[in-house]
Design a protein around this motif. Structure first.
Motif, PDB file in Angstrom:
ATOM      1  N   CYS A 159     -59.586  22.276  20.014  1.00  0.00           N
ATOM      2  CA  CYS A 159     -58.336  23.030  19.990  1.00  0.00           C
ATOM      3  C   CYS A 159     -58.085  23.818  21.083  1.00  0.00           C
ATOM      4  CB  CYS A 159     -58.699  24.059  18.661  1.00  0.00           C
ATOM      5  SG  CYS A 159     -58.823  23.130  17.195  1.00  0.00           S
ATOM      6  N   SER A 197     -50.471  29.635  16.402  1.00  0.00           N
ATOM      7  CA  SER A 197     -49.816  28.110  16.505  1.00  0.00           C
ATOM      8  C   SER A 197     -48.749  27.683  15.631  1.00  0.00           C
ATOM      9  CB  SER A 197     -51.115  27.157  16.317  1.00  0.00           C
ATOM     10  OG  SER A 197     -50.770  25.697  16.509  1.00  0.00           O
ATOM     11  N   VAL A 250     -52.195  21.102  15.761  1.00  0.00           N
ATOM     12  CA  VAL A 250     -53.402  22.143  16.429  1.00  0.00           C
ATOM     13  C   VAL A 250     -53.361  23.196  15.036  1.00  0.00           C
ATOM     14  CG1 VAL A 250     -53.384  24.160  17.719  1.00  0.00           C
ATOM     15  CG2 VAL A 250     -52.286  22.000  18.677  1.00  0.00           C
ATOM     16  N   SER A 252     -50.890  32.961  22.379  1.00  0.00           N
ATOM     17  CA  SER A 252     -51.579  31.824  21.854  1.00  0.00           C
ATOM     18  C   SER A 252     -52.827  32.233  21.638  1.00  0.00           C
ATOM     19  CB  SER A 252     -51.530  30.607  22.819  1.00  0.00           C
ATOM     20  OG  SER A 252     -52.600  30.815  23.933  1.00  0.00           O
ATOM     21  N   ALA A 279     -54.687  22.164  23.095  1.00  0.00           N
ATOM     22  CA  ALA A 279     -53.772  23.191  22.883  1.00  0.00           C
ATOM     23  C   ALA A 279     -53.334  23.963  24.098  1.00  0.00           C
ATOM     24  CB  ALA A 279     -53.836  24.101  21.718  1.00  0.00           C
ATOM     25  N   GLN A 297     -47.638  21.150  17.631  1.00  0.00           N
ATOM     26  CA  GLN A 297     -48.186  22.385  17.163  1.00  0.00           C
ATOM     27  C   GLN A 297     -48.700  22.548  15.637  1.00  0.00           C
ATOM     28  OE1 GLN A 297     -48.530  25.038  18.704  1.00  0.00           O
ATOM     29  NE2 GLN A 297     -47.845  24.351  20.683  1.00  0.00           N
TER      30      GLN A 297
END
Length: 241
Positions: A130, A82, A55, A164, A134, A52
């Motif tokens: 990303c 994130s 990201v 998210s 992710a 995380q």
């Protein structure tokens, strides 16, 4: 494994954009799970917390080269979400009585190598990376967390199933592709490449038994579903995986 990678070699084409469905722990528990392969609590937390953080760092880097204020704002929102997940995972490490930096340290090399391999050649590829990696890894860790003890597993799975920046990034990328149709083929090819590297870093988190053949038979349906979700994310951009 070979069959998973081969499906990402077709010629890309545009498709209608579907709606992205929200994820949740209850939805995940109805699917094939990875609970037999979940590592110990600190091993899980150290790796996933560092992922995380990676990201967040990539999104933060994309803000500095974003082509517009609108893009900067959108990516900033995704980065905040994130970072919030990273902080919640760090809080779980502290709850377990350990130092977060020490717990994450053993996993920095493999995650940093993954980041370098999936960084992309320009801003568009970075943001696609990303968005896709992710999403894949959030889905993966949400499943894997359910193998942790009792309520701890469900609580941690909920971190990955929480809000998210996926939809924000999808909207941003869709607009960019609509404005420049030449991006479509290149980003479709990049998205197909990303899934292989992402699968490898996910598989490195699994705790295998001595029966490798049996392990692979149980793992394959899970990764088939994760790849299907990856394909839906590609479709949401009007790309074909």
């Amino acid at each position: 494994m070979a069959s998973w990678f081969s499906r990402f070699t077709r010629t890309p084409r545009r498709s209608d954009v579907p709606r992205l469905r929200s994820r949740g722990v209850d939805q995940l528990t109805t699917k094939v799970e990875l609970v037999e392969f979940t590592p110990d609590l600190l091993g899980f937390l150290g790796r996933s917390a560092y992922v995380q953080l990676m990201v967040f760092e990539n999104l933060s880097r994309a803000i500095s080269t974003a082509p517009s204020t609108t893009a900067k704002t959108a990516i900033g929102r995704a980065a905040e979400l994130s970072l919030a997940k990273h902080r919640r995972l760090v809080a779980e490490i502290v709850r377990a009585g350990k130092d977060p930096a020490e717990v994450m340290e053993p996993f920095t090399r493999v995650v940093d190598d993954f980041e370098r391999d999936t960084r992309g050649g320009d801003w568009f590829e970075t943001v696609v990376a990303c968005y896709l990696t992710a999403g894949f890894l959030d889905d993966f860790f949400a499943r894997l967390a359910l193998g942790l003890p009792d309520e701890t597993g469900r609580r941690i799975a909920g971190i990955f199933s929480s809000e998210s920046g996926e939809a924000v990034l999808a909207d941003l990328l869709t607009s960019a592709i609509e404005e420049n149709s030449r991006l479509s083929a290149r980003l479709a090819m990049w998205g197909r490449r990303l899934v292989g590297d992402t699968m490898l870093v996910a598989r490195s988190a699994l705790r295998y038994t001595d029966d490798h053949r049996s392990d692979e038979a149980r793992i394959e349906p899970v990764f088939t579903e994760l790849i299907a979700a990856h394909t839906r994310r590609m479709d949401a951009l009007g790309l074909t995986a």
